[in-house]
Design a protein around this motif. Structure first.
Motif, PDB file in Angstrom:
ATOM      1  N   GLU A  59       0.830  -1.205   0.000  1.00  0.00           N
ATOM      2  CA  GLU A  59       0.000   0.000   0.000  1.00  0.00           C
ATOM      3  C   GLU A  59       0.870   1.263   0.000  1.00  0.00           C
ATOM      4  O   GLU A  59       0.625   2.204  -0.756  1.00  0.00           O
ATOM      5  N   GLU A  60       1.914   1.243   0.840  1.00  0.00           N
ATOM      6  CA  GLU A  60       2.796   2.412   0.932  1.00  0.00           C
ATOM      7  C   GLU A  60       3.561   2.609  -0.374  1.00  0.00           C
ATOM      8  O   GLU A  60       3.782   3.733  -0.823  1.00  0.00           O
TER       9      GLU A  60
ATOM     10  N   ARG B 240       1.289   4.137  -2.916  1.00  0.00           N
ATOM     11  CA  ARG B 240       1.066   5.562  -2.651  1.00  0.00           C
ATOM     12  C   ARG B 240       2.297   6.381  -3.062  1.00  0.00           C
ATOM     13  O   ARG B 240       2.183   7.448  -3.657  1.00  0.00           O
TER      14      ARG B 240
ATOM     15  N   LYS C  28      -4.866  -4.289  -5.549  1.00  0.00           N
ATOM     16  CA  LYS C  28      -5.660  -3.297  -4.807  1.00  0.00           C
ATOM     17  C   LYS C  28      -4.743  -2.463  -3.893  1.00  0.00           C
ATOM     18  O   LYS C  28      -4.827  -1.241  -3.858  1.00  0.00           O
ATOM     19  N   ALA C  29      -3.861  -3.161  -3.158  1.00  0.00           N
ATOM     20  CA  ALA C  29      -2.969  -2.445  -2.238  1.00  0.00           C
ATOM     21  C   ALA C  29      -2.038  -1.509  -3.007  1.00  0.00           C
ATOM     22  O   ALA C  29      -1.814  -0.367  -2.600  1.00  0.00           O
TER      23      ALA C  29
END
Ligand SMILES: NC(=O)c1ccc[n+]([C@@H]2O[C@H](COP(=O)([O-])OP(=O)(O)OC[C@H]3O[C@@H](n4cnc5c(N)ncnc54)[C@H](OP(=O)(O)O)[C@@H]3O)[C@@H](O)[C@H]2O)c1
Length: 257
Positions: free
Chosen positions: A56-57, A60, A95-96
């Motif tokens: 996820e990170e 981003r 998704k992440a």
């Protein structure tokens, strides 16, 4: 970009930069900040995994970098415990990461006896569905790679394995080269005595650091490197290995460390 990173073609139009950024053992804010700094430093290849807990990170960081998705090569990996749940695991990774596809998906470790082949078949299905651009393995020996090729006629494009001077195995490299499998080497810095006087002497001769000598040595063997660092100056140093070359004698010396 400060350094033009050479790439190796894994499949038509799928080009793997030969220097990537490793992300094991960095999570949360550190993962985000390190990935942002790596992209700012010029890395265009990021190595993550479901098991690292940082997709996820990294996703981003990629979005916030302002770079186009097509400019950054993303690898992630399926934990062997998820064999049989390939599609769901990939769904979660995409998704992440916040992407429609990854550039390379690896079977992180050989799944338990009998599960390697069905997992590989599933990987090929995901590739054919366009959710991964290429498929490979990690921590596979030659016999396990051969099993996949023999049963499906499809060769893993990458095998990611531990590689350092003490683990140098020219026969394995020849085996992978013969099968057109690109070797990515991990934990090279962790697994090298960085105070070895032979390495220090070579580093001094080039005005570089011992980690740079080790990484450059890997590239000379056509091993793709994925060093991890949380320090921007080290990230830059690890990219700058493209700025010098080792002599044949120096490569032979490092082979024996
Ligand atoms: N497929 C697998 O099973 C598997 C297993 C292990 C690793 N990997 C992948 O391979 C990547 C690299 O392996 P790794 O993270 O285990 O180890 P590594 O990259 O060999 O070493 C990382 C260590 O070296 C330090 N370092 C990095 N650059 C340096 C420099 N220029 N000078 C001095 N120290 C430096 C880092 O410290 P700082 O962060 O403090 O700078 C960190 O402690 C992983 O991050 C992961 O993406 C895959």
């Amino acid at each position: 970009m400060a350094h033009e990173i050479p790439a190796v073609e894994l499949a038509p139009g799928v080009n793997l930069p030969t220097i990537g950024f490793g992300t094991w053992q960095i999570t949360g804010r550190s993962a985000y900040e390190s990935a942002r700094a790596a992209l700012d430093a010029g890395y265009r290849h990021i190595d993550t995994a479901t098991m690292y807990g940082n997709e996820e990170e990294i996703g981003r960081a990629l979005r916030d970098s302002g770079l186009d998705r097509s400019e950054v090569f993303i690898t992630t990996k399926l934990p062997p415990s998820q064999a049989g749940k390939e599609r769901q695991t990939l769904d979660a990774s995409l998704k992440a990461l916040g992407v429609d596809f990854v550039d390379l998906w690896l079977i992180h470790w050989p799944p338990a006896r009998g599960r390697s082949l069905p997992t590989w078949v599933s990987f090929l299905e995901q590739r054919d569905a366009g959710r991964i651009r290429s498929a490979g393995v990690s921590n596979y020996d030659t016999a396990l790679v051969d099993e996949l090729i023999k049963e499906t006629g499809e060769t893993p494009v990458v095998n990611q394995v531990p590689w350092s001077p003490a683990q140098h195995d020219p026969r394995f490299l020849d085996d992978m080269r013969d099968r057109r499998v690109v070797v990515e080497g991990y934990s090279a810095l962790k697994n090298t005595p960085l105070d070895d006087p032979r390495l220090v002497k070579i580093a001094e001769a080039h005005g570089v650091t011992v980690p740079q000598v080790v990484l450059r040595w890997q590239l000379h063997h056509d091993v793709v490197i994925i060093p991890k660092s949380t320090h921007p100056e080290r990230m830059a140093q690890n990219l700058a290995v493209l700025e010098f070359s080792l002599t044949a004698d120096e490569i032979a010396t490092v082979n024996d460390v």
